[in-house]
Structures are given as C-alpha cells and as structure tokens.
Design a protein around this motif. Structure first.
Motif, PDB file in Angstrom:
ATOM      1  N   VAL A  21       3.272   8.056  78.211  1.00 36.54           N
ATOM      2  CA  VAL A  21       2.971   9.340  78.846  1.00 36.54           C
ATOM      3  C   VAL A  21       4.035   9.680  79.871  1.00 36.54           C
ATOM      4  O   VAL A  21       4.372   8.847  80.726  1.00 36.54           O
ATOM      5  CB  VAL A  21       1.592   9.304  79.539  1.00 36.54           C
ATOM      6  CG1 VAL A  21       1.285  10.653  80.193  1.00 36.54           C
ATOM      7  CG2 VAL A  21       0.502   8.933  78.551  1.00 36.54           C
ATOM      8  N   ILE A  22       4.555  10.894  79.792  1.00 39.46           N
ATOM      9  CA  ILE A  22       5.462  11.424  80.807  1.00 39.46           C
ATOM     10  C   ILE A  22       4.692  12.461  81.610  1.00 39.46           C
ATOM     11  O   ILE A  22       4.240  13.476  81.068  1.00 39.46           O
ATOM     12  CB  ILE A  22       6.705  12.067  80.173  1.00 39.46           C
ATOM     13  CG1 ILE A  22       7.517  11.036  79.394  1.00 39.46           C
ATOM     14  CG2 ILE A  22       7.574  12.729  81.249  1.00 39.46           C
ATOM     15  CD1 ILE A  22       8.634  11.646  78.558  1.00 39.46           C
ATOM     16  N   LEU A  23       4.520  12.210  82.903  1.00 43.51           N
ATOM     17  CA  LEU A  23       3.857  13.160  83.787  1.00 43.51           C
ATOM     18  C   LEU A  23       4.909  14.051  84.426  1.00 43.51           C
ATOM     19  O   LEU A  23       5.833  13.560  85.089  1.00 43.51           O
ATOM     20  CB  LEU A  23       3.074  12.421  84.875  1.00 43.51           C
ATOM     21  CG  LEU A  23       1.921  11.549  84.387  1.00 43.51           C
ATOM     22  CD1 LEU A  23       1.430  10.649  85.503  1.00 43.51           C
ATOM     23  CD2 LEU A  23       0.787  12.405  83.853  1.00 43.51           C
ATOM     24  N   GLY A  43      -9.507   3.891  78.718  1.00 39.32           N
ATOM     25  CA  GLY A  43      -9.122   4.589  77.504  1.00 39.32           C
ATOM     26  C   GLY A  43      -7.680   4.383  77.126  1.00 39.32           C
ATOM     27  O   GLY A  43      -7.312   4.501  75.948  1.00 39.32           O
ATOM     28  N   LEU A  44      -6.839   4.033  78.113  1.00 40.48           N
ATOM     29  CA  LEU A  44      -5.415   3.820  77.845  1.00 40.48           C
ATOM     30  C   LEU A  44      -5.038   2.352  77.787  1.00 40.48           C
ATOM     31  O   LEU A  44      -4.123   1.977  77.039  1.00 40.48           O
ATOM     32  CB  LEU A  44      -4.561   4.512  78.915  1.00 40.48           C
ATOM     33  CG  LEU A  44      -4.242   5.995  78.672  1.00 40.48           C
ATOM     34  CD1 LEU A  44      -5.447   6.864  78.964  1.00 40.48           C
ATOM     35  CD2 LEU A  44      -3.065   6.440  79.526  1.00 40.48           C
ATOM     36  N   VAL A  45      -5.694   1.536  78.576  1.00 45.53           N
ATOM     37  CA  VAL A  45      -5.282   0.135  78.673  1.00 45.53           C
ATOM     38  C   VAL A  45      -6.378  -0.838  78.245  1.00 45.53           C
ATOM     39  O   VAL A  45      -6.171  -2.058  78.265  1.00 45.53           O
ATOM     40  CB  VAL A  45      -4.830  -0.206  80.116  1.00 45.53           C
ATOM     41  CG1 VAL A  45      -3.664   0.671  80.531  1.00 45.53           C
ATOM     42  CG2 VAL A  45      -5.987  -0.058  81.102  1.00 45.53           C
ATOM     43  N   VAL A 190       2.463  18.351  74.287  1.00 45.80           N
ATOM     44  CA  VAL A 190       2.339  18.716  75.698  1.00 45.80           C
ATOM     45  C   VAL A 190       0.896  19.103  76.006  1.00 45.80           C
ATOM     46  O   VAL A 190       0.289  19.916  75.302  1.00 45.80           O
ATOM     47  CB  VAL A 190       3.268  19.892  76.068  1.00 45.80           C
ATOM     48  CG1 VAL A 190       3.050  20.312  77.525  1.00 45.80           C
ATOM     49  CG2 VAL A 190       4.733  19.517  75.845  1.00 45.80           C
ATOM     50  N   LEU A 191       0.359  18.531  77.084  1.00 47.37           N
ATOM     51  CA  LEU A 191      -0.931  18.927  77.627  1.00 47.37           C
ATOM     52  C   LEU A 191      -0.693  19.594  78.970  1.00 47.37           C
ATOM     53  O   LEU A 191      -0.082  19.001  79.863  1.00 47.37           O
ATOM     54  CB  LEU A 191      -1.840  17.705  77.826  1.00 47.37           C
ATOM     55  CG  LEU A 191      -3.115  17.943  78.649  1.00 47.37           C
ATOM     56  CD1 LEU A 191      -4.064  18.909  77.941  1.00 47.37           C
ATOM     57  CD2 LEU A 191      -3.817  16.623  78.966  1.00 47.37           C
ATOM     58  N   GLU A 192      -1.159  20.836  79.136  1.00 47.97           N
ATOM     59  CA  GLU A 192      -1.135  21.483  80.436  1.00 47.97           C
ATOM     60  C   GLU A 192      -2.429  21.129  81.154  1.00 47.97           C
ATOM     61  O   GLU A 192      -3.524  21.446  80.694  1.00 47.97           O
ATOM     62  CB  GLU A 192      -0.998  23.004  80.291  1.00 47.97           C
ATOM     63  CG  GLU A 192       0.384  23.444  79.848  1.00 47.97           C
ATOM     64  CD  GLU A 192       0.634  24.928  80.112  1.00 47.97           C
ATOM     65  OE1 GLU A 192      -0.315  25.631  80.521  1.00 47.97           O
ATOM     66  OE2 GLU A 192       1.775  25.374  79.923  1.00 47.97           O
ATOM     67  N   LEU A 193      -2.297  20.459  82.286  1.00 51.54           N
ATOM     68  CA  LEU A 193      -3.446  19.901  83.000  1.00 51.54           C
ATOM     69  C   LEU A 193      -3.598  20.581  84.360  1.00 51.54           C
ATOM     70  O   LEU A 193      -2.742  20.437  85.231  1.00 51.54           O
ATOM     71  CB  LEU A 193      -3.238  18.399  83.180  1.00 51.54           C
ATOM     72  CG  LEU A 193      -4.382  17.607  83.793  1.00 51.54           C
ATOM     73  CD1 LEU A 193      -5.579  17.567  82.843  1.00 51.54           C
ATOM     74  CD2 LEU A 193      -3.928  16.185  84.135  1.00 51.54           C
ATOM     75  N   VAL A 207      -6.900  13.383  80.168  1.00 49.12           N
ATOM     76  CA  VAL A 207      -5.672  12.901  79.532  1.00 49.12           C
ATOM     77  C   VAL A 207      -6.004  11.867  78.459  1.00 49.12           C
ATOM     78  O   VAL A 207      -5.462  11.908  77.338  1.00 49.12           O
ATOM     79  CB  VAL A 207      -4.707  12.304  80.576  1.00 49.12           C
ATOM     80  CG1 VAL A 207      -3.506  11.648  79.893  1.00 49.12           C
ATOM     81  CG2 VAL A 207      -4.235  13.381  81.544  1.00 49.12           C
ATOM     82  N   ALA A 208      -6.897  10.942  78.781  1.00 48.59           N
ATOM     83  CA  ALA A 208      -7.264   9.900  77.822  1.00 48.59           C
ATOM     84  C   ALA A 208      -7.894  10.512  76.573  1.00 48.59           C
ATOM     85  O   ALA A 208      -7.573  10.106  75.441  1.00 48.59           O
ATOM     86  CB  ALA A 208      -8.231   8.910  78.472  1.00 48.59           C
ATOM     87  N   ASP A 209      -8.782  11.480  76.747  1.00 45.36           N
ATOM     88  CA  ASP A 209      -9.425  12.134  75.600  1.00 45.36           C
ATOM     89  C   ASP A 209      -8.396  12.883  74.758  1.00 45.36           C
ATOM     90  O   ASP A 209      -8.461  12.874  73.521  1.00 45.36           O
ATOM     91  CB  ASP A 209     -10.512  13.099  76.079  1.00 45.36           C
ATOM     92  CG  ASP A 209     -11.714  12.378  76.672  1.00 45.36           C
ATOM     93  OD1 ASP A 209     -11.850  11.157  76.455  1.00 45.36           O
ATOM     94  OD2 ASP A 209     -12.520  13.033  77.375  1.00 45.36           O
ATOM     95  N   TRP A 210      -7.464  13.533  75.414  1.00 47.32           N
ATOM     96  CA  TRP A 210      -6.430  14.303  74.709  1.00 47.32           C
ATOM     97  C   TRP A 210      -5.529  13.378  73.890  1.00 47.32           C
ATOM     98  O   TRP A 210      -5.230  13.660  72.718  1.00 47.32           O
ATOM     99  CB  TRP A 210      -5.610  15.088  75.720  1.00 47.32           C
ATOM    100  CG  TRP A 210      -4.521  15.935  75.138  1.00 47.32           C
ATOM    101  CD1 TRP A 210      -4.649  17.149  74.529  1.00 47.32           C
ATOM    102  CD2 TRP A 210      -3.111  15.625  75.130  1.00 47.32           C
ATOM    103  NE1 TRP A 210      -3.415  17.618  74.132  1.00 47.32           N
ATOM    104  CE2 TRP A 210      -2.459  16.707  74.490  1.00 47.32           C
ATOM    105  CE3 TRP A 210      -2.361  14.555  75.607  1.00 47.32           C
ATOM    106  CZ2 TRP A 210      -1.081  16.724  74.314  1.00 47.32           C
ATOM    107  CZ3 TRP A 210      -0.990  14.579  75.428  1.00 47.32           C
ATOM    108  CH2 TRP A 210      -0.367  15.656  74.795  1.00 47.32           C
TER     109      TRP A 210
END
Length: 224
Positions: A21-23, A43-45, A190-193, A207-210
């Motif tokens: 993931v790039i923030l 969800g990620l780790v 890309v996710l716009e958050l 983010v995890a769900d996306w």
C-alpha cells in the motif's frame, strides 16, 4: 445454501497476506497514523499473538540533507535528480526481490511528481508503476474537505516540533487537488479515502475491505 447468480461472491481468502500500500495525500490527512494502523490491522497482517514490526517506509524522510527538515526523495533539488531516480530504482528492485513481503509506504512517487512539478520540473513515473503494478501495489489517497484543514491544524499544533510549516493552509488545499489529478493518471488501483471526522480504526477498516474486495491482499501470483 447455493449462491444465487445475482449475489456477489466473497473474495477468496489469500493463502499468504502480503499487501503493498502506498499512502498519498497532503499534510494533515492522517497518513502516518493510518500507516501504523494498517501495519497492525488483522485484515492486512493476520491475527497476531504478539507485536512485531513490518516494513514501513517513507519518501518524506529528509535523507538527502543533514538538516532535520531538509531535502529528500520528494523535495530534492534539481542537481539531485539522478540521486532521487537511483533511489526510486533501488526501492523498486528491493520490492521485486522481496515480492512476497508486505509493504506500507507513507508518501511516494505521486508526492514527488506533484512537488517537483510545482518547481517547474516534470518527472514521468510510468516506468516505476510498470514495476509496482505486477507486485500488487495500490494507492490510498487520503483526502479531507478543504474546510476541515483549520481544525486539523489546531490538533497538529499541540504536538508539532515545527508549527510554522502549517501557517499557510492554502498550500495544502492546492497540493491536495494536484495529488488527486496525479492519482487519476496513475495506472495503479486507487482508493480515495475521506479522513475528516472519522477514527483511524474506521479508516483502516475501509482500506482493508477495499484491498480484500480487489484481491490485493495476497501474493503477486494471485493477482487477476
């Protein structure tokens, strides 16, 4: 019970979790808080029995200068261009060599593109995205309503060691729009958050769900 044709299928659980993931986002958009939260999100780790560190890197580090808030991979000087590009090539190669690892990046090439363009220097990072895309990298662009920057600044000034960097909020509003334009040109997912008035935990969950819905939590081998 059989799944009906019109029911969306749940994404398959990856065999191994190694999201990348790039923030991105201007200042005061909670990127760093979110980076730490994602680095510990189940969800990620996965579910951890004890705490340990995962790779968390940033282009914001002032690694090209001895000054505490000096030049680095985003705001490098013109004469440091080759140094910056070599650094990006090195990161790309490291990601390729450790393709089955998870990576959380707090600001990267889009921030560099936008800052350098503001100085009249234009860099095309298409070559970099061509190397990141097969590895499963995605961009999360952290945004906030322009009217909420003032309140965010008040919160930040309680802890900032360099408060003067937040004097002119118009710079952040302009940079945010330029980052949105850069993200729109990106070939990475890309996710716009939207971050205002939400907890860091809520943001991390989104983010995890996306990532899960797009099959971006597993290994590069599992990419569609």
């Amino acid at each position: 019970m059989a799944v009906q044709p019109n029911e969306p299928k749940k994404p398959k659980k990856p065999k191994k979790l190694c999201p990348k993931v790039i923030l991105e986002g201007t200042r005061l958009t909670r990127k760093t808080d979110l980076a730490f939260a994602l680095n510990e999100h189940p969800g990620l780790v996965g579910t951890r029995r004890y705490r340990y560190h995962s790779p968390l890197i940033s282009a914001e580090w002032s690694a090209f200068s001895a000054d505490p808030w000096g030049r680095g991979l985003i705001n490098f000087a013109a004469e440091e261009t080759e140094l910056a590009m070599e650094t990006y090539r090195t990161w790309a190669r490291l990601f390729e060599l450790q393709r089955y690892y998870s990576w959380i990046v707090d600001r990267f090439h889009l921030s560099t593109e936008v800052f350098q363009a503001s100085q009249g220097r234009h860099h095309d990072f298409g070559w970099l995205e061509d190397r990141l895309r097969p590895l499963g990298f995605a961009v999360v662009l952290c945004l906030r309503d322009p009217d909420t920057f003032a309140e965010a600044r008040r919160e930040r000034l309680r802890i900032s060691a360099k408060p003067e960097q937040y004097d002119d909020l118009s710079l952040f509003r302009v940079e945010q729009e330029r980052l949105r334009a850069a993200a729109a040109r990106s070939t990475l997912p890309v996710l716009e958050l939207q971050v205002a008035d939400r907890s860091v935990a809520e943001l991390a969950d989104e983010v995890a769900d996306w990532l899960a819905a797009r099959g971006l939590l597993g290994t590069p081998d599992e990419l569609d």
